[in-house]
Enzyme design. Structure first.
Site, PDB file in Angstrom:
ATOM      1  N   GLN A 118     -12.423  53.382  -3.054  1.00  0.00           N
ATOM      2  CA  GLN A 118     -13.091  54.665  -3.399  1.00  0.00           C
ATOM      3  C   GLN A 118     -12.576  55.463  -2.439  1.00  0.00           C
ATOM      4  O   GLN A 118     -12.190  55.251  -1.333  1.00  0.00           O
ATOM      5  CB  GLN A 118     -14.329  54.401  -2.938  1.00  0.00           C
ATOM      6  CG  GLN A 118     -15.549  55.516  -3.265  1.00  0.00           C
ATOM      7  CD  GLN A 118     -16.835  55.076  -3.563  1.00  0.00           C
ATOM      8  OE1 GLN A 118     -17.269  53.933  -3.382  1.00  0.00           O
ATOM      9  NE2 GLN A 118     -17.845  55.981  -3.495  1.00  0.00           N
ATOM     10  N   SER A 123     -11.282  47.247  -0.216  1.00  0.00           N
ATOM     11  CA  SER A 123     -12.508  47.644  -0.192  1.00  0.00           C
ATOM     12  C   SER A 123     -12.835  47.375  -1.791  1.00  0.00           C
ATOM     13  O   SER A 123     -12.975  46.415  -2.399  1.00  0.00           O
ATOM     14  CB  SER A 123     -12.996  49.196  -0.160  1.00  0.00           C
ATOM     15  OG  SER A 123     -14.322  49.328  -0.208  1.00  0.00           O
ATOM     16  N   LEU A 124     -13.296  48.454  -2.549  1.00  0.00           N
ATOM     17  CA  LEU A 124     -13.518  48.359  -3.910  1.00  0.00           C
ATOM     18  C   LEU A 124     -12.332  47.726  -4.667  1.00  0.00           C
ATOM     19  O   LEU A 124     -12.392  46.804  -5.533  1.00  0.00           O
ATOM     20  CB  LEU A 124     -13.864  49.763  -4.632  1.00  0.00           C
ATOM     21  CG  LEU A 124     -13.743  49.729  -6.221  1.00  0.00           C
ATOM     22  CD1 LEU A 124     -14.911  49.227  -6.698  1.00  0.00           C
ATOM     23  CD2 LEU A 124     -13.585  51.312  -6.701  1.00  0.00           C
ATOM     24  N   ARG A 180     -22.352  47.903  -8.005  1.00  0.00           N
ATOM     25  CA  ARG A 180     -22.278  48.040  -6.750  1.00  0.00           C
ATOM     26  C   ARG A 180     -22.456  49.278  -6.106  1.00  0.00           C
ATOM     27  O   ARG A 180     -23.076  49.492  -5.008  1.00  0.00           O
ATOM     28  CB  ARG A 180     -20.845  47.395  -6.611  1.00  0.00           C
ATOM     29  CG  ARG A 180     -20.480  47.149  -5.116  1.00  0.00           C
ATOM     30  CD  ARG A 180     -18.855  46.761  -4.860  1.00  0.00           C
ATOM     31  NE  ARG A 180     -18.606  46.405  -3.707  1.00  0.00           N
ATOM     32  CZ  ARG A 180     -17.807  47.363  -3.027  1.00  0.00           C
ATOM     33  NH1 ARG A 180     -17.378  48.623  -3.610  1.00  0.00           N
ATOM     34  NH2 ARG A 180     -17.313  47.226  -1.942  1.00  0.00           N
ATOM     35  N   HIS A 223     -19.107  48.867   4.533  1.00  0.00           N
ATOM     36  CA  HIS A 223     -18.519  47.695   5.227  1.00  0.00           C
ATOM     37  C   HIS A 223     -19.438  47.943   6.683  1.00  0.00           C
ATOM     38  O   HIS A 223     -18.431  47.853   7.718  1.00  0.00           O
ATOM     39  CB  HIS A 223     -16.906  47.935   5.306  1.00  0.00           C
ATOM     40  CG  HIS A 223     -16.340  47.974   4.020  1.00  0.00           C
ATOM     41  ND1 HIS A 223     -16.544  46.711   3.101  1.00  0.00           N
ATOM     42  CD2 HIS A 223     -15.944  48.977   3.257  1.00  0.00           C
ATOM     43  CE1 HIS A 223     -15.947  47.230   2.095  1.00  0.00           C
ATOM     44  NE2 HIS A 223     -15.443  48.233   1.997  1.00  0.00           N
ATOM     45  N   GLN A 260     -18.245  41.022   2.531  1.00  0.00           N
ATOM     46  CA  GLN A 260     -17.512  42.340   2.519  1.00  0.00           C
ATOM     47  C   GLN A 260     -17.852  43.551   2.443  1.00  0.00           C
ATOM     48  O   GLN A 260     -17.579  44.618   3.028  1.00  0.00           O
ATOM     49  CB  GLN A 260     -16.530  41.966   1.022  1.00  0.00           C
ATOM     50  CG  GLN A 260     -15.549  43.132   0.892  1.00  0.00           C
ATOM     51  CD  GLN A 260     -15.644  44.101  -0.240  1.00  0.00           C
ATOM     52  OE1 GLN A 260     -16.550  44.599  -0.606  1.00  0.00           O
ATOM     53  NE2 GLN A 260     -14.247  44.386  -0.650  1.00  0.00           N
TER      54      GLN A 260
END
Length: 306
Positions: free
Chosen positions: A10, A91-92, A116, A201, A249
């Site tokens: 992102q 991340s994503l 999500r 996170h 995560q």
């Protein structure tokens, strides 16, 4: 030659991303159409027409993942035998890595990250969350300052280890703003709030993490090709491991820098799909080349190197 496939997260979104793939790759065009039908999202409008949704997490995340998969599809049309030794994402991007590694069906993965993003928005809307990039401090100093903030009952956590001298902190927007001067007094060249309404996170997303696990259980395949976990910088290949690591995560720091350093010797180069954000980070982490594929010309130039 051994390649690692890497995928952005992102913040890498931009209006018009993927348009060249959509217009010139049959597989990419079919994927966008099928994803629109499956997710009930008009991705052609979302990606290519001016709109406010592209920066909302529930739409940003599937848009970025779709763009990465379109780039991947366009590459395989031209070089179907190209394989990765492993995949990883920021991340994503870990979900993109899982999709191309066989952990999810492509369409299921796009719908999954739509949920999500929604779960993350729901958690963070209640608390005015945010993220701040901190430049010029080493990891230990940022961690020390985040702990100092929490000792003062502020919600600030180290969230993304991007490269040496660049960490993103997550937490309550007001707390981050109030602590900006502390980071600068400690020697940070910059401490700047990002244009994000979620705090990825960190423990603020515990509810989102639990809800995501329910969805993961439905769509994860039993086994898949190696993916490097953001949560522990180690490879995993099974549903059992994925359920534990992907639950962690959302509430644990992204160990991107650590992942690249741990596995760089196993590959000859990295290939980034759909953006060039990670290429920029990799220049500061590893001597290995990173090729970013954002259009068909990038793919053609990359294939000349092989």
């Amino acid at each position: 030659m051994n390649a690692a496939f890497i995928f952005p997260g992102q913040g890498s979104q931009s209006l018009g991303m993927g348009k060249d793939f959509y217009e010139n790759s049959k597989g990419a065009k079919e994927l966008l159409g099928n994803a629109s039908d499956f997710c009930k999202i008009d991705f052609k409008n979302l990606l290519f027409t001016q709109n406010e949704d592209l920066n909302k997490s529930e739409f940003t995340q599937p848009a970025i993942l779709l763009n990465s998969l379109m780039a991947y599809t366009a590459l395989l049309e031209k070089k179907p035998d190209l394989k990765a030794k492993f995949a990883l994402g920021h991340s994503l991007g870990e979900f993109s890595a899982l999709a191309i590694s066989g952990a999810f069906d492509f369409l299921e993965s796009i719908l999954l990250v739509n949920k999500r993003g929604l779960f993350m928005q729901e958690d963070c809307a209640k608390v005015e969350a945010g993220m701040m990039v901190i430049l010029g401090l080493d990891d230990g100093k940022v961690e020390e300052l985040c702990k100092k903030a929490r000792d003062k009952n502020k919600q600030i956590f180290a969230a993304n280890y991007n490269c040496d001298g660049q960490i993103v902190a997550a937490g309550l927007r007001a707390d981050l703003t109030s602590f900006e001067s502390e980071f600068k007094l400690a020697g940070a060249k910059r401490a700047m709030l990002l244009n994000m309404s979620v705090a990825s996170h960190c423990p603020l997303l515990e509810n989102a993490s639990a809800k995501l696990c329910v969805e993961l259980e439905k769509v994860l395949k039993t086994n898949f090709n190696p993916v490097i976990s953001n949560a522990n910088a180690k490879a995993y290949t099974s549903k059992e491991e994925a359920l534990l690591l992907l639950k962690a995560q959302l509430i644990s720091p992204v160990l991107y820098k650590q992942s690249i350093k741990a596995y760089e010797e196993e590959v000859d180069f990295f290939v980034e799909f759909g953006a060039s954000v990670l290429k920029g980070l990799n220049k500061k982490i590893t001597a290995k080349e990173t090729y970013s594929l954002t259009n068909l010309n990038d793919i053609d130039e990359f294939l000349k190197v092989l």
